[in-house]
Design a protein around this motif. Sequence first.
Motif, PDB file in Angstrom:
ATOM      1  N   LYS A 175      -7.783  38.385 -27.247  1.00 16.90           N
ATOM      2  CA  LYS A 175      -8.179  37.345 -28.204  1.00 16.90           C
ATOM      3  C   LYS A 175      -9.267  37.900 -29.113  1.00 16.90           C
ATOM      4  CE  LYS A 175      -6.989  32.988 -25.994  1.00 16.90           C
ATOM      5  NZ  LYS A 175      -6.232  32.522 -27.162  1.00 16.90           N
ATOM      6  N   LEU A 176      -8.887  38.828 -29.968  1.00 12.61           N
ATOM      7  CA  LEU A 176      -9.850  39.493 -30.831  1.00 12.61           C
ATOM      8  C   LEU A 176     -10.112  38.657 -32.078  1.00 12.61           C
ATOM      9  CD1 LEU A 176     -11.596  41.967 -31.307  1.00 12.61           C
ATOM     10  CD2 LEU A 176      -9.630  43.095 -32.368  1.00 12.61           C
ATOM     11  N   ASN A 177     -11.057  37.725 -31.964  1.00 12.51           N
ATOM     12  CA  ASN A 177     -11.477  36.944 -33.121  1.00 12.51           C
ATOM     13  C   ASN A 177     -12.915  36.491 -32.913  1.00 12.51           C
ATOM     14  OD1 ASN A 177     -11.497  34.040 -31.976  1.00 12.51           O
ATOM     15  ND2 ASN A 177      -9.448  34.785 -31.415  1.00 12.51           N
ATOM     16  N   PHE A 178     -13.592  36.185 -33.994  1.00 11.71           N
ATOM     17  CA  PHE A 178     -15.011  35.868 -33.930  1.00 11.71           C
ATOM     18  C   PHE A 178     -15.277  34.565 -33.185  1.00 11.71           C
ATOM     19  CE2 PHE A 178     -15.701  39.403 -36.576  1.00 11.71           C
ATOM     20  CZ  PHE A 178     -17.059  39.632 -36.685  1.00 11.71           C
ATOM     21  N   ARG A 179     -14.370  33.615 -33.276  1.00 10.68           N
ATOM     22  CA  ARG A 179     -14.576  32.344 -32.574  1.00 10.68           C
ATOM     23  C   ARG A 179     -14.599  32.571 -31.069  1.00 10.68           C
ATOM     24  NH1 ARG A 179     -10.549  28.176 -31.120  1.00 10.68           N
ATOM     25  NH2 ARG A 179     -11.691  26.284 -30.559  1.00 10.68           N
ATOM     26  N   TYR A 180     -13.722  33.422 -30.581  1.00  9.44           N
ATOM     27  CA  TYR A 180     -13.661  33.716 -29.153  1.00  9.44           C
ATOM     28  C   TYR A 180     -14.923  34.457 -28.705  1.00  9.44           C
ATOM     29  CZ  TYR A 180     -11.365  34.811 -24.706  1.00  9.44           C
ATOM     30  OH  TYR A 180     -11.029  34.886 -23.373  1.00  9.44           O
ATOM     31  N   ILE A 181     -15.344  35.450 -29.500  1.00 14.44           N
ATOM     32  CA  ILE A 181     -16.554  36.207 -29.163  1.00 14.44           C
ATOM     33  C   ILE A 181     -17.779  35.304 -29.184  1.00 14.44           C
ATOM     34  CG2 ILE A 181     -18.040  38.123 -29.874  1.00 14.44           C
ATOM     35  CD1 ILE A 181     -15.520  39.407 -31.123  1.00 14.44           C
ATOM     36  N   ASP A 182     -17.839  34.426 -30.160  1.00 17.15           N
ATOM     37  CA  ASP A 182     -18.969  33.495 -30.266  1.00 17.15           C
ATOM     38  C   ASP A 182     -19.043  32.597 -29.044  1.00 17.15           C
ATOM     39  OD1 ASP A 182     -21.126  32.335 -32.047  1.00 17.15           O
ATOM     40  OD2 ASP A 182     -19.919  30.531 -31.698  1.00 17.15           O
ATOM     41  N   ARG A 183     -17.895  32.165 -28.543  1.00 11.28           N
ATOM     42  CA  ARG A 183     -17.865  31.314 -27.351  1.00 11.28           C
ATOM     43  C   ARG A 183     -18.354  32.076 -26.120  1.00 11.28           C
ATOM     44  NH1 ARG A 183     -18.381  26.017 -26.282  1.00 11.28           N
ATOM     45  NH2 ARG A 183     -17.736  25.648 -24.133  1.00 11.28           N
ATOM     46  N   ILE A 184     -17.949  33.333 -26.022  1.00 13.69           N
ATOM     47  CA  ILE A 184     -18.418  34.166 -24.902  1.00 13.69           C
ATOM     48  C   ILE A 184     -19.938  34.279 -24.932  1.00 13.69           C
ATOM     49  CG2 ILE A 184     -18.420  36.492 -23.908  1.00 13.69           C
ATOM     50  CD1 ILE A 184     -15.559  36.810 -24.935  1.00 13.69           C
ATOM     51  N   LEU A 185     -20.480  34.595 -26.112  1.00 14.56           N
ATOM     52  CA  LEU A 185     -21.926  34.743 -26.245  1.00 14.56           C
ATOM     53  C   LEU A 185     -22.647  33.434 -25.939  1.00 14.56           C
ATOM     54  CD1 LEU A 185     -22.034  36.905 -29.501  1.00 14.56           C
ATOM     55  CD2 LEU A 185     -22.596  37.657 -27.186  1.00 14.56           C
ATOM     56  N   PHE A 186     -22.051  32.318 -26.366  1.00 14.49           N
ATOM     57  CA  PHE A 186     -22.645  31.001 -26.099  1.00 14.49           C
ATOM     58  C   PHE A 186     -22.716  30.748 -24.595  1.00 14.49           C
ATOM     59  CE2 PHE A 186     -22.063  26.466 -25.202  1.00 14.49           C
ATOM     60  CZ  PHE A 186     -23.154  25.922 -25.865  1.00 14.49           C
ATOM     61  N   GLU A 187     -21.610  31.022 -23.890  1.00 12.39           N
ATOM     62  CA  GLU A 187     -21.569  30.794 -22.445  1.00 12.39           C
ATOM     63  C   GLU A 187     -22.541  31.716 -21.728  1.00 12.39           C
ATOM     64  OE1 GLU A 187     -20.018  28.552 -20.652  1.00 12.39           O
ATOM     65  OE2 GLU A 187     -19.074  27.582 -22.369  1.00 12.39           O
ATOM     66  N   TRP A 188     -22.607  32.964 -22.146  1.00 11.42           N
ATOM     67  CA  TRP A 188     -23.525  33.896 -21.501  1.00 11.42           C
ATOM     68  C   TRP A 188     -24.971  33.475 -21.697  1.00 11.42           C
ATOM     69  CZ3 TRP A 188     -21.134  39.338 -22.984  1.00 11.42           C
ATOM     70  CH2 TRP A 188     -19.990  39.536 -22.217  1.00 11.42           C
ATOM     71  N   LYS A 189     -25.312  33.055 -22.912  1.00 10.50           N
ATOM     72  CA  LYS A 189     -26.686  32.626 -23.177  1.00 10.50           C
ATOM     73  C   LYS A 189     -27.023  31.374 -22.381  1.00 10.50           C
ATOM     74  CE  LYS A 189     -29.994  31.961 -26.934  1.00 10.50           C
ATOM     75  NZ  LYS A 189     -30.205  32.002 -28.399  1.00 10.50           N
ATOM     76  N   LYS A 190     -26.064  30.448 -22.293  1.00 12.46           N
ATOM     77  CA  LYS A 190     -26.278  29.216 -21.539  1.00 12.46           C
ATOM     78  C   LYS A 190     -26.542  29.510 -20.062  1.00 12.46           C
ATOM     79  CE  LYS A 190     -22.783  26.528 -20.628  1.00 12.46           C
ATOM     80  NZ  LYS A 190     -21.647  25.573 -20.782  1.00 12.46           N
ATOM     81  N   ASN A 191     -25.942  30.571 -19.565  1.00 13.41           N
ATOM     82  CA  ASN A 191     -26.099  30.935 -18.158  1.00 13.41           C
ATOM     83  C   ASN A 191     -27.178  31.996 -17.948  1.00 13.41           C
ATOM     84  OD1 ASN A 191     -23.760  29.640 -16.382  1.00 13.41           O
ATOM     85  ND2 ASN A 191     -22.866  30.129 -18.375  1.00 13.41           N
ATOM     86  N   GLY A 192     -27.979  32.262 -18.995  1.00 15.33           N
ATOM     87  CA  GLY A 192     -29.103  33.185 -18.860  1.00 15.33           C
ATOM     88  C   GLY A 192     -28.704  34.638 -18.700  1.00 15.33           C
ATOM     89  N   ILE A 193     -27.547  35.015 -19.230  1.00 15.82           N
ATOM     90  CA  ILE A 193     -27.066  36.387 -19.092  1.00 15.82           C
ATOM     91  C   ILE A 193     -27.618  37.230 -20.239  1.00 15.82           C
ATOM     92  CG2 ILE A 193     -25.001  37.850 -19.147  1.00 15.82           C
ATOM     93  CD1 ILE A 193     -23.523  35.519 -17.803  1.00 15.82           C
ATOM     94  N   GLU A 194     -28.346  38.289 -19.879  1.00 24.05           N
ATOM     95  CA  GLU A 194     -28.986  39.126 -20.899  1.00 24.05           C
ATOM     96  C   GLU A 194     -28.679  40.610 -20.734  1.00 24.05           C
ATOM     97  OE1 GLU A 194     -33.107  38.219 -20.588  1.00 24.05           O
ATOM     98  OE2 GLU A 194     -32.927  36.274 -21.596  1.00 24.05           O
ATOM     99  N   THR A 195     -28.014  40.991 -19.659  1.00 23.38           N
ATOM    100  CA  THR A 195     -27.709  42.396 -19.422  1.00 23.38           C
ATOM    101  C   THR A 195     -26.228  42.573 -19.132  1.00 23.38           C
ATOM    102  OG1 THR A 195     -28.054  42.308 -17.019  1.00 23.38           O
ATOM    103  CG2 THR A 195     -29.999  42.692 -18.396  1.00 23.38           C
TER     104      THR A 195
END
Length: 233
Positions: A175-195
């Motif tokens: 799923k190579l698109n910016f909307r998908y990547i943005d969602r991944i980053l949103f979920e990671w940030k929400k869960n405190g993922i930084e590394t």
Amino acid sequence: MEKDILLAWIEEGTVNIPSILFTNYKRMGLNETDIMLILQVYSFQNKGNSFPTPEELSSNMTITSGECASILRKLVQQGFISIEEGNTTEDILFEKYSLKPLWLKLLDCLQEEKKQSQRQQSSFNENELYTIFEKEFGRPLSPLECETLGMWMDQDHHDAVIIKAALKESVISGKLNFRYIDRILFEWKKNGIETIEQARKHGEKFRGSSRKGPIEYEKTSSNTVPFYNWLEQ
């Protein structure tokens, strides 16, 4: 607080200041004669003479006492040296040179150098990201995509390494698109993922849950590892 502690170390002679001055005095607006006179003052103070006269200073230099006095006045006016009052145990007042203004200027110079290095590294990371994204997409990024990539770094404060990890996740998931990547980053940030390690463990947790619950994943062949469908959340 760190600046105050370092300043205290400098004042106590714990830090080898001359070597730091040698590599930064030009950036501070000082010349070789200025720095040599300052080091002479510093040397006299370490020997117990806190207010050496121009004559005493010039005795160790190749300039006259008058030139020493002129340079000292300039350094005081420019805020590199100050003259303070002190008192002995018998309450006798005396004057002394203070190099604290110099150390403060030096610390400011070092902090600015660090910030500049960070800005340069951030610029390098940003340029590298654009190159990586264009390589994966197989085309130049659109103006909107470039703006989105910049917002991830500047507004959302995602580290370049995390953005590259999210890109890789989207590539493997098909799923190579910016909307998908943005969602991944949103979920990671929400869960405190930084590394990267945290992102890897987070993905493994969801993949492990796929065998136990109704969490939806992308369809994959039997030879591939299923990836979490971020857009479904």
